[in-house]
Design a protein around this motif. Structure first.
Motif, mmCIF file in Angstrom:
data_model
loop_
_atom_site.group_PDB
_atom_site.id
_atom_site.type_symbol
_atom_site.label_atom_id
_atom_site.label_comp_id
_atom_site.label_asym_id
_atom_site.label_seq_id
_atom_site.Cartn_x
_atom_site.Cartn_y
_atom_site.Cartn_z
ATOM 1 N N PHE A 77 0.812 -1.113 0.177
ATOM 2 C CA PHE A 77 -0.052 0.045 0.134
ATOM 3 C C PHE A 77 1.006 1.100 0.130
ATOM 4 O O PHE A 77 2.033 1.266 0.390
ATOM 5 C CB PHE A 77 -0.847 0.092 1.146
ATOM 6 N N THR A 78 0.262 2.348 -0.170
ATOM 7 C CA THR A 78 0.921 3.745 -0.398
ATOM 8 C C THR A 78 -0.091 4.738 0.341
ATOM 9 O O THR A 78 -1.201 4.908 -0.087
ATOM 10 C CB THR A 78 1.575 4.327 -1.939
ATOM 11 N N LEU A 79 0.440 5.582 0.918
ATOM 12 C CA LEU A 79 -0.281 6.566 1.509
ATOM 13 C C LEU A 79 -0.334 7.777 0.565
ATOM 14 O O LEU A 79 0.766 8.585 0.151
ATOM 15 C CB LEU A 79 0.391 7.254 2.862
ATOM 16 N N TRP A 95 -4.802 8.850 7.450
ATOM 17 C CA TRP A 95 -3.911 8.832 6.250
ATOM 18 C C TRP A 95 -4.841 7.570 5.163
ATOM 19 O O TRP A 95 -5.202 6.746 5.759
ATOM 20 C CB TRP A 95 -2.720 8.141 6.446
ATOM 21 N N ALA A 97 -4.830 5.281 2.513
ATOM 22 C CA ALA A 97 -3.990 4.150 1.781
ATOM 23 C C ALA A 97 -4.446 3.741 0.708
ATOM 24 O O ALA A 97 -5.489 2.993 0.830
ATOM 25 C CB ALA A 97 -3.601 3.084 2.975
ATOM 26 N N GLN A 104 -9.113 0.888 -0.902
ATOM 27 C CA GLN A 104 -8.608 2.170 -0.206
ATOM 28 C C GLN A 104 -8.669 2.017 1.262
ATOM 29 O O GLN A 104 -9.996 1.577 1.530
ATOM 30 C CB GLN A 104 -8.850 3.652 -0.719
#
Length: 501
Positions: A77-79, A95, A97, A104
């Motif tokens: 995952f990416t913020l 945040w 993600a 998400q």
């Protein structure tokens, strides 16, 4: 303009406000905040439309930042976005993600730790917010939950890509429900129907995060302002602090509205000196913790007049968040707020959490009487809660604190006083860390048999003398004999730590 990238396309278009590029990494994101001019834009096909301007972010002390990446159960995952909310007790951050092309989640703050949540589909419409009273038990999708908080919140600011965007500053209800499996269910009433998110506590180290904010990126000098009571300079080291005390006059200053706002304060008399100095660093359970806050509290058992006191040190670790070191007459303990809510049975006589049963030891009311340092929640002198302490196996302690709009559970373990002194390099003063749990019976076990027999004989003789005197008083006076008894006051009842927002 769409660009290929991994499993999905990236969208990039010029900001309608300043012309700088605004990028959408997630196909699920509808809104974004321009990193240059703070314009709020909405994606309409291949074009962006400006719908407003976002307020400035409140910087915090979190190591998280946009585009940090990690793994949740082996899924990357990416913020990609951040939402900051305010409620009566302060602020919190969520945040956004991006897990994959379709999902998400949110990585959010929770009582000084972190919870990773995913969207949760409700089989029935969520109950009205007013119907969910703090402390009540209800079933959602066939699972039992306890209502842990029911607060009014509002969006303060946002950054990056956002799947949803509540109206800036407009209040809405947020209800949190928790269960004994460690799950937390959040119901957000900012839209119709309300949205639901289900999550559990995570440790940042377990998420294998990369791209975190470096220590050098934090402003070590902190923020400074003049005390509204005495005018002395006050420095705030943690950006997210909601309360701080003046080092000169000891006034407790409320920072929940921000330093730029009118600062409210309360003068504190009769200061209490912490045994462990603020700013000290100690190594407990394999991690380094810094003392950032201290509060002294008084308790009174229900139906009793006698009071008892204890102290709580707020400890901070950059990767693990916050925990509490509790100094009470019956011993030291290290506790952290739980994500879930135990199941209470037998009229409060026992509580079960994560498969372990705890037995109630004490029930009492508590009040905060003195505060020093910084706190991530809005703390006030005179704050009152209703508390229960439960004892578990192997020195485990479970505590409940209940306020009007929130109940919080904490879980921890007993610590030896000498180990606490050693952790903070205070071995020379280790005698000051000894408490009532220092096993006085074990010391007595070293007595010889002759000594024990002599003590028993002396006690018997004293009882005979008292009995004789009582008999004589009874015969020589027309009034009934009064004798003596214990006061009935509670010895013990010392909190092993409570929950804190």
């Amino acid at each position: 303009m769409a660009e290929a990238g991994g499993t999905q396309r990236h969208y990039r278009a010029p900001c309608p406000g300043c012309g700088a590029p605004v990028e959408f990494r997630s196909a699920q994101s509808v809104y974004a905040v321009c990193p240059y001019c703070q314009s709020t834009v909405v994606r309409r096909g291949e074009q962006l439309a400006r719908v407003g301007k976002m307020a400035e972010l409140f910087e915090d002390f979190s190591p998280l930042q946009l585009f940090a990446a990690g793994h949740l159960q082996n899924q990357p995952f990416t913020l990609v976005g951040r939402l900051q909310y305010a409620y009566a007790g302060g602020r919190w951050t969520e945040w956004i993600a991006q897990l994959d092309g379709e999902r998400q989640g949110t990585l959010s703050e929770d009582n000084g730790s972190y919870v990773f949540s995913l969207p949760y589909a409700l089989t029935q419409e969520a109950p009205p917010a007013d119907a969910l009273r703090v402390g009540m038990t209800t079933a959602i999708n066939g699972q039992s939950y306890t209502v842990a908080s029911n607060e009014e919140a509002a969006l303060l600011s946002a950054q990056g890509e956002l799947p949803r965007l509540p109206e800036l500053g407009r209040p809405f209800r947020v209800v949190e429900l928790r269960n004994d499996r460690g799950l937390v269910l959040s119901l957000e009433y900012g839209s119709q129907p309300p949205t639901a998110w289900l999550g559990r506590q995570v440790a940042l180290a377990d998420l294998q995060l990369t791209g975190l904010r470096s220590e050098s990126g934090k402003e070590e000098q902190g923020r400074a302002f003049n005390c509204p009571n005495c005018g002395a300079p006050v420095t705030v080291q943690l950006e997210g602090s909601k309360s701080v005390t003046c080092g000169s006059c000891k006034s407790l200053i409320d920072l929940s509205a921000g330093i730029g706002a009118e600062l409210k304060y309360a003068v504190q008399d009769e200061p209490v000196k912490p045994l462990i100095a603020l700013g000290s660093t100690g190594r407990l359970e394999g991690s380094d913790w810094q003392v950032v806050g201290f509060q002294h509290r008084m308790g009174r058992s229900l139906g009793e007049d006698e009071q008892f006191g204890w102290s709580e040190y707020l400890l901070y670790n950059r990767q693990k968040g916050f925990c509490f070191l509790v100094d009470a007459e019956d011993g030291w303990s290290l506790v952290r707020p739980t994500t879930g809510a135990p199941v209470v049975s037998g009229g409060g006589a026992s509580a079960r959490y994560l498969g372990t049963t705890y037995r109630q030891q004490y029930s009492y009311d508590a009040e905060t009487t003195y505060v020093a340092g910084e706190f991530y929640w809005r703390v006030e002198r005179g704050q009152r809660t209703s508390n229960r302490d439960y004892a578990g196996p192997k020195g485990a302690v479970l505590s409940l604190e209940r306020a009007d709009k929130e109940l919080t559970w904490s879980l921890g373990n007993r610590l030896d006083g000498a180990a606490v002194a050693q952790a903070f390099k205070l071995d020379a003063r280790k005698d000051q860390f000894k408490r009532a749990d220092a096993a006085p019976l074990s010391a007595a076990s070293g007595l010889g048999c002759g000594t024990i027999i002599l003590i028993v004989v002396v006690v018997i003789i004293l009882l005979l003398i008292l009995s004789t005197c009582s008999s004589r008083d009874s015969n020589s006076s027309g009034s009934p004999g009064s004798g003596w008894r214990s006061t009935g006051g509670s010895y013990g009842g010392y909190s092993s730590g409570g929950g804190h927002k």
